[in-house]
Design an enzyme around this catalytic site. Structure first.
Site: not given
Ligand code: ADP
Ligand code: MG
Ligand code: MG
Length: 888
Positions: A26, A96, A105, A107, A352, A468, A574, A630, A758, A777, A779-782, A844, A864
């Site tokens: 970001k 952010r 996951g 913050m 992104r 298997h 085989r 084989r 192998e 050839s 035989g990388t399993n064995d 193979c 190959y």
């Molecule tokens: P995520 O990675 O979950 O998308 P973000 O950091 O991109 O989290 O932000 C979550 C929300 O907050 C998004 O909708 C983003 O556009 C908004 N946001 C983040 N920074 C600002 C800012 N400086 N002004 C206004 N909105 C913001």
């Molecule tokens: Mg975002």
């Molecule tokens: Mg074999």
């Protein structure tokens, strides 16, 4: 002095897109957008190195961080003309998180940071909108308490709901400034009650609290789990982005939204996105209000009566389209964007690389090449070979309602519905009756092959990704869910229970081998779509790759499928798979249990025409393409009769006493069959077997050449050779048989004799063995089993723990162990080529379809790879990517 903080915004920008490792995805892209002159609210990124430092030094910051953050805040103040915490013109910030790769996951973002009882008044005065100021304040308190102080958001929502009910308000928009003031007061009371201290009013205290929370979130369980699932190293760390707020919630000339520069589900080149008027941040995805379409075309397609951004704010729309074009052209990739409109001014908040379906990925890559944005190499490199599977099999239709019973391992992709059967024989019978069936077994064994062929899909209660069932199903391109532990099978009664629900033979279930789900009843499917874009990418891949791609196949159906997928030969046919079909197994058992050479020859004579017919079919299908066959490989026990009925059946044919036969079978019992009398050892013990098989191969070749004139090319492969002498013995038999067939038929066919490498000894003695072999050839399993001394069939009990403890990054039976097994491959390759520079060398086994292993094979210089039919497109693409990567 280490630089811990990088400013972005206007001409103060210090980072750029190349600094993703340091600034997170970001932060790096915010800096890049600022450099491009796009409207980005200024801010700064605290580097991922600070996160690493934080964890390596007992959760403390580097000494110089505080000073650097203060100067960065000043820089933002200068650009915006506002002051953080100021009573007249306060700067508000968002905090952010941002790792190198986007990571759910982590913050959640805190918006409107810097508000307190003083600054909120200033915000009200400056904006002329008291309601907006207090709405922002209550959002801030709630978010901050949730993500920084760990309070339960539910309680905040309750306060709001109760308030609305008491005052007869329905929508948030019904609330006035005074209403929000009252709610802010209740929120603050709640905090004091819960934490026995007031909500922090000092803006810098708020800022450091939020920064600390981002770093802490790097180690929360959900983030750790996600990293583990996606192979993201712990020491990457996350960056923190602090940015001046812009407000999409200041009135009707404000908005916030998200967009993709192309359609992420079908790849069409049209802007695709949603927005909300008078809203902030996450409101769009939160689902509280229904968002509006960005383009007029999308609005019409969706039949929506809410105006599009194109209609509502034409100048903003035009500017936004221009920004999208600029970003896409600059990054040469489809972008996923976040934006906000504050009082008629557009602000870009994130860009992104956009996630997309496989179908969209193909279309976008092909289109971008045509538009001159990217080269063919780049187009090919952008497709994930592992995900190609999505395209080649039927899948569950999106939106289908699923009654999911349990989830096992996604062992072989594709989805299938059918009537439950519990034995391979039932599968075959029901299929012959025109029924579609799903074969359910505790685990499968080689005797189940015919049932697996007959079934639409396979479900097993036990076994891992390389069991298997999994290996054979992938080979056949059949959906398979393996190791579904909560499936209890009662084969005798013909029932199974899953999580307390019971099913009997004939009940319909659906399995999804892509997700591992087991589903009750029939489910709507979506057929694979191998469109023009797919063909194009594969064609480019073929032009680019160095490695050839062959297939492992022995049945006409598999051979046809593989040719359809572009296989350039058979790398492994085989012959034992041909032994299990129909009545053949009885003749095979006769052959094995025969006491004398004469009896054995009699049994082999019955097998000869059957094998010849198989080879004839394969040669006819393959034409001039090479076919590596084989000779008999597996341990004897796989063929031995086990039940009384099986023994009686063979005894009758052989006209011997069942008891004698049982004894003979006992004599053949081995303690460790995988290391016992198998492969070339079997052929050395019983030369007649090699002779029969060689005869079947050459008579078939002579026959096809005579009838069609096609110069077929059999490559006879001797398995499990450890010593040159073993190969020589078998080779002599093959050569003598070829001479005999040549003179009997008068057809001068060509052929070669080679060996599998192998066993570690074979790799080490490759120089010597190459004197007798025309090809190798691997035989990388064995070879993996014998190098590690790990039995593939027993690895499941400890490999998982090994991976957890970081002893092994990947399952070595799935992706080749480059350091150990790979070293033997290199040695075998180099020593073999040193004697015989023209020798064809390939691989193979399961690894031949694994992209990482394919890249390794390319690096070593093999000719190959050979893989199961459905992996052929994957291997073609992976081979091209390997050439591109290894060349640069
Ligand atoms: P995520 O990675 O979950 O998308 P973000 O950091 O991109 O989290 O932000 C979550 C929300 O907050 C998004 O909708 C983003 O556009 C908004 N946001 C983040 N920074 C600002 C800012 N400086 N002004 C206004 N909105 C913001
Ligand atoms: Mg975002
Ligand atoms: Mg074999």
């Amino acid at each position: 002095m280490t630089k811990w903080v990088y400013v972005f915004g206007g001409d103060k920008t210090e980072g750029d897109a190349s600094m993703r490792n340091l600034l997170g995805g970001k932060g790096a892209n915010l800096a890049e957008m600022a450099l491009l002159g796009l409207p980005v609210p200024p801010g700064f990124s605290i580097t991922t190195q600070v996160c690493t430092h934080y964890y390596s030094s007992g959760q403390t910051y580097p000494d110089t961080l505080q000073g650097q953050v203060l100067s960065a805040v000043q820089a933002v103040e200068e650009i915006t003309g506002k002051v953080f915490g100021d009573a007249e013109n306060p700067l508000l910030l968002s905090v952010r998180s941002g790792a190198r790769v986007s990571m759910p996951g982590m913050m959640d973002t805190v918006l409107n940071l810097g508000l307190n009882d003083t600054t909120v008044e200033a915000l009200a005065r400056k904006s002329g909108d008291e309601r907006f100021a207090y709405d922002s304040y209550r959002r801030f308190i709630q978010m901050y308490c949730d993500v920084v102080m760990g309070l339960d958001v539910g309680e905040f929502e309750d306060i709001l709901e109760d308030y609305k009910e008491e005052h007869d308000h329905v929508l948030d928009t019904d609330l006035s400034a005074d209403d929000w003031k009252a709610i802010v007061a209740s929120y603050k009371e709640l905090v004091e009650e819960e934490l026995e201290e007031p909500f922090p009013s000092d803006p810098y205290e708020q800022l450091w609290g939020a920064v600390g929370a981002v770093f802490k979130s790097w180690m929360v369980p959900r983030a750790r789990t996600y990293r583990k699932l996606h192979d993201i190293p712990e020491d990457w760390g996350t960056a923190v982005n602090v940015q001046a707020m812009v407000f999409g919630n200041m009135g009707e000339d404000c908005a916030t939204g998200v967009a993709f520069t192309r359609n992420p589900s079908n790849g069409e080149k049209s802007l695709y996105g949603e927005f909300l008027v008078n809203a902030q941040g996450e409101d769009v995805v939160a689902g509280i209000r229904t968002p509006q379409d960005i383009t007029e075309a999308a609005r019409e397609a969706a039949n929506s009566d809410k105006p599009s951004l194109e209609r509502l704010m034409p100048p903003i729309f035009d500017e936004f389209v221009a920004v999208c074009d600029k970003l896409e052209g600059h990054f040469r990739e489809m972008q996923d964007l976040e934006f906000t409109v504050e009082r008629g001014k557009l602000w870009m908040l994130q860009t992104r690389t956009g996630k997309r379906t496989m179908k969209a990925a193909l279309k976008i890559a092909v289109d971008m090449e045509a538009e001159g944005l990217i080269s063919k190499e780049e187009a090919v490199s952008r497709i994930d070979p592992a995900a190609l599977d999505q395209l080649l099999h039927p899948t569950i239709a999106p939106g289908a309602e699923l009654d999911v019973l349990t989830t096992g391992l996604p062992a072989s992709p594709g989805a299938a519905s059918g009537a439950v059967v519990f034995t391979a024989d039932d599968a075959e019978t029901e299929k012959a009756n025109g029924e579609k069936v799903v074969l359910v077994r505790i685990e499968t064994s080689p005797e189940d092959i015919h049932g697996m062929h007959a079934a639409e899909g396979i479900l097993t209660a036990r076994g891992g990704m390389t069991s298997h069932a999994a290996v054979v199903a992938r080979g056949m391109g059949k959906p398979c869910v393996a190791g579904a532990g909560s499936v209890r099978v009662d084969t005798l009664r013909g029932t199974m229970s899953i999580e307390g629900r019971s099913f009997k033979k004939g009940d319909i279930i659906t399995i999804d081998g892509g997700s591992g789900q087991v589903i009750a009843g029939q489910v709507a499917m979506q057929q694979p779509d191998i469109s023009g874009d797919f063909q194009k990418i594969m064609q480019w891949a073929d032009e680019l790759r160095r490695l050839q791609v062959r297939t492992n196949a022995e049945t006409p159906a598999d051979v046809k499928a593989a040719l359809g997928f572009g296989a350039e030969g058979i790398g492994l046919c085989r012959t034992e798979h041909m032994f299990f079909e129909g009545d053949r197994i009885i003749a095979v058992r006769e052959m094995i249990l025969a006491d004398t050479e004469n009896d054995r020859r009699a049994a082999l004579a019955k097998l000869l025409p059957m094998q010849r017919k198989d080879f004839t079919e394969i040669f006819e299908l393959m034409g001039e393409l090479p076919v590596t066959i084989r000779l008999l490989d597996p341990p004897l026990h796989e063929f031995l009769p086990k039940t009384d009925a099986e023994i009686a059946e063979v005894a009758a044919v052989m006209k011997v006493d069942p008891e004698d036969l049982r004894e003979r079978a006992m004599e053949l019992h081995e303690f460790n069959p995988m290391l016992g009398n198998r492969g070339c050892r079997l052929l050395v013990s019983f030369p007649e077997i090699a002779e029969m098989q060689a005869r079947a191969i050459f008579e078939a070749a002579a026959d096809v050449i005579k009838r069609t004139g096609t110069p077929v090319l059999p490559e006879v492969m001797v398995p499990l050779v450890g010593m040159k002498k073993e190969l020589d013995i078998v080779r002599d038999i093959v050569v003598r048989t070829a001479d005999a067939v040549r003179s009997e038929t008068g057809v001068a066919f060509d052929y070669t004799v080679g060996t599998m490498i192998e066993l570690p000894r074979a790799a080490l003695r490759a120089e010597e063995i190459a004197g007798s072999a025309q090809f190798f050839s691997f035989g990388t399993n064995d070879l993996t089993q014998t190098t590690y001394g790990i039995s593939r069939d027993d690895a499941a009990s400890f490999l998982g723990r090994y991976q957890e403890k970081g002893l092994m990054e990947k399952d070595p039976f799935v992706s080749i162990d480059e350091d150990g097994v790979g070293e033997l491959v290199r040695i075998g390759f180099e020593r073999g080529r040193s004697i015989n520079p023209a020798m064809k060398i390939g691989i193979c086994g399961e690894h031949g379809g694994d992209p990482a292993s394919i890249s390794f094979c390319d690096k070593v210089g093999l000719d190959y790879v050979s893989c199961s039919p459905f992996r052929v497109p994957v291997a073609r693409l992976a081979a091209a990517q390997a050439t591109i990567k290894n060349r640069s």
